[in-house]
Design an enzyme around this catalytic site. Sequence first.
Site, mmCIF file in Angstrom:
data_model
loop_
_atom_site.group_PDB
_atom_site.id
_atom_site.type_symbol
_atom_site.label_atom_id
_atom_site.label_comp_id
_atom_site.label_asym_id
_atom_site.label_seq_id
_atom_site.Cartn_x
_atom_site.Cartn_y
_atom_site.Cartn_z
ATOM 1 N N GLY A 62 0.795 -1.244 0.000
ATOM 2 C CA GLY A 62 0.000 0.000 0.000
ATOM 3 C C GLY A 62 0.820 1.284 0.000
ATOM 4 N N GLY A 65 2.157 3.111 -5.838
ATOM 5 C CA GLY A 65 1.365 2.729 -7.004
ATOM 6 C C GLY A 65 -0.118 2.521 -6.739
ATOM 7 N N LEU A 66 -0.629 1.401 -7.219
ATOM 8 C CA LEU A 66 -2.071 1.136 -7.118
ATOM 9 C C LEU A 66 -2.493 0.911 -5.670
ATOM 10 C CD1 LEU A 66 -2.564 -1.248 -10.186
ATOM 11 C CD2 LEU A 66 -2.428 1.258 -10.096
ATOM 12 N N ARG A 114 6.889 -12.823 1.745
ATOM 13 C CA ARG A 114 7.476 -14.131 1.402
ATOM 14 C C ARG A 114 7.771 -14.976 2.637
ATOM 15 N NH1 ARG A 114 12.075 -11.562 -2.502
ATOM 16 N NH2 ARG A 114 12.010 -10.022 -0.837
ATOM 17 N N SER A 152 16.901 -17.476 -13.608
ATOM 18 C CA SER A 152 17.564 -18.394 -12.667
ATOM 19 C C SER A 152 16.487 -18.979 -11.747
ATOM 20 C CB SER A 152 18.592 -17.624 -11.824
ATOM 21 O OG SER A 152 17.929 -16.740 -10.942
ATOM 22 N N TYR A 194 -3.221 -11.235 -17.903
ATOM 23 C CA TYR A 194 -2.558 -12.438 -18.445
ATOM 24 C C TYR A 194 -2.544 -13.595 -17.440
ATOM 25 C CZ TYR A 194 1.663 -10.525 -16.142
ATOM 26 O OH TYR A 194 2.544 -10.023 -15.240
ATOM 27 N N ARG A 246 9.849 -1.890 -14.739
ATOM 28 C CA ARG A 246 10.285 -3.289 -14.864
ATOM 29 C C ARG A 246 9.711 -4.006 -16.085
ATOM 30 N NH1 ARG A 246 9.682 -2.083 -9.415
ATOM 31 N NH2 ARG A 246 11.566 -2.547 -8.196
#
Length: 330
Positions: A62, A65-66, A114, A152, A194, A246
């Site tokens: 947050g 960006g969006l 993560r 990788s 996508y 990116r």
Amino acid sequence: TCQVHFESSNWKSLSIKRLTDSRLHGSTGLRSGSQANFFPPLEDAMLPSGSFNNRMALITGGGTGLGRAMTATLSQLGAQCIIASRKLDVLQRTAEEISSQTGNKVHAVQCDVRDPQAVSQCVDQIEALTGLPDVIINNAAGNFVCPSERLSPNAWKTITDIVLNGTAFVTLELGKRLIQNQKGASFLAITTIYAESGSGFVVPSASAKAGVEALYKSLAAEWGRYGHRFNIIQPGPIRTKGAFSRLDPTGAFEKAMIDRIPTGRLGTPAEIANLAAYVSSNYASWMSGAVIRFDGGEYVSLAGEFNELRSVTPDQWKLLEAMIRKTKGS
Ligand SMILES: CC/C=C\C/C=C\C=C\C(=O)SCCNC(=O)CCNC(=O)[C@H](O)C(C)(C)COP(=O)(O)OP(=O)(O)OC[C@H]1O[C@@H](n2cnc3c(N)ncnc32)[C@H](O)[C@@H]1OP(=O)(O)O
Ligand SMILES: NC(=O)C1=CN([C@@H]2O[C@H](COP(=O)(O)OP(=O)(O)OC[C@H]3O[C@@H](n4cnc5c(N)ncnc54)[C@H](OP(=O)(O)O)[C@@H]3O)[C@@H](O)[C@H]2O)C=CC1
């Protein structure tokens, strides 16, 4: 007048020829971007003021960006927001800016999605700050364009860990605690168009976002009994530094994207923030398991086999039609 020479009856070669011929390119008047005038973005909050009074919202990613735009809209509508990601300084700056504009508290909590332990500690912090949230927006993501043969194992793992595992860790940790506390909530995941089609050059992101969609559709079916709704927004291209640096590092890709979007422009952060607010609000309490494509028509434009015929001029159509009408039998 039109100077096209038909070397073959293959419409694709005609279309490609036109796209690369600058004398003809301006003549259709269709792809100039002027069609965007029909679809001006509205920037103000759509829902009635106070729609999120007494509600707590967690938005991962947050700070920028969006996610930042969604936080600003929810905060403006009365929510107390918590924004979580890795960069505490960025989060704190955003939280202060939004709070000072809306008068509603925005909390900044550091969390790398993560890491399941970090997620659990982040949820401890949230419980202490505001109590468990009513609205959870899984927006944090990582991505970059890269030919798949150059990836990788760690590149693959980095993106899929942020996008799929991160969303799962946040969703499961909060879900379990909400269930224990018998509290309902709205979960929203931000994926991408996508996720449905797949896409070359962003394969870890496409794979992970597809996984997120499966996760959310599955939980929509399983956890409705606990008062939880799960929905998905698939945005098309919306200019943010994180995405464009990116995915279009030179800026060369942007015009092609705009050209294929039927509404003739990119989306804006405020537009997706309004949609996210609606989906997360009680006005959408009957919405669960929904996948909302929000892309100005880009997906269908990319999908339709004959859509390139948009660039055929009226004069060329006369010739094409005459050729077609001349054909008798098979
Ligand atoms: C134009 C827009 C149109 C449409 C948009 C549609 C969809 C958009 C979807 C999005 O998700 S946009 C959001 C984009 N935002 C972000 O990515 C923000 C967060 N990103 C990051 O922090 C980094 O970019 C990150 C994802 C690489 C993660 O950073 P971290 O520091 O954790 O990773 P490392 O730098 O250590 O790299 C890990 C691993 O990946 C390899 N790698 C990194 N960049 C590239 C690259 N460009 N090409 C190939 N490989 C890359 C890096 O080398 C590491 O692997 P190794 O250890 O070297 O094996
Ligand atoms: N902009 C666009 O055109 C499109 C965007 N999307 C989706 O929209 C969402 C927002 O993207 P956008 O605003 O453009 O890009 P940003 O790069 O601005 O947003 C990504 C956010 O994710 C956070 N983040 C990244 N890694 C982690 C992590 N490991 N743990 C916690 N937070 C993390 C980042 O914060 P920090 O660095 O502090 O961790 C950042 O705030 C994403 O889900 C993206 O896939 C989808 C389609 C199109």
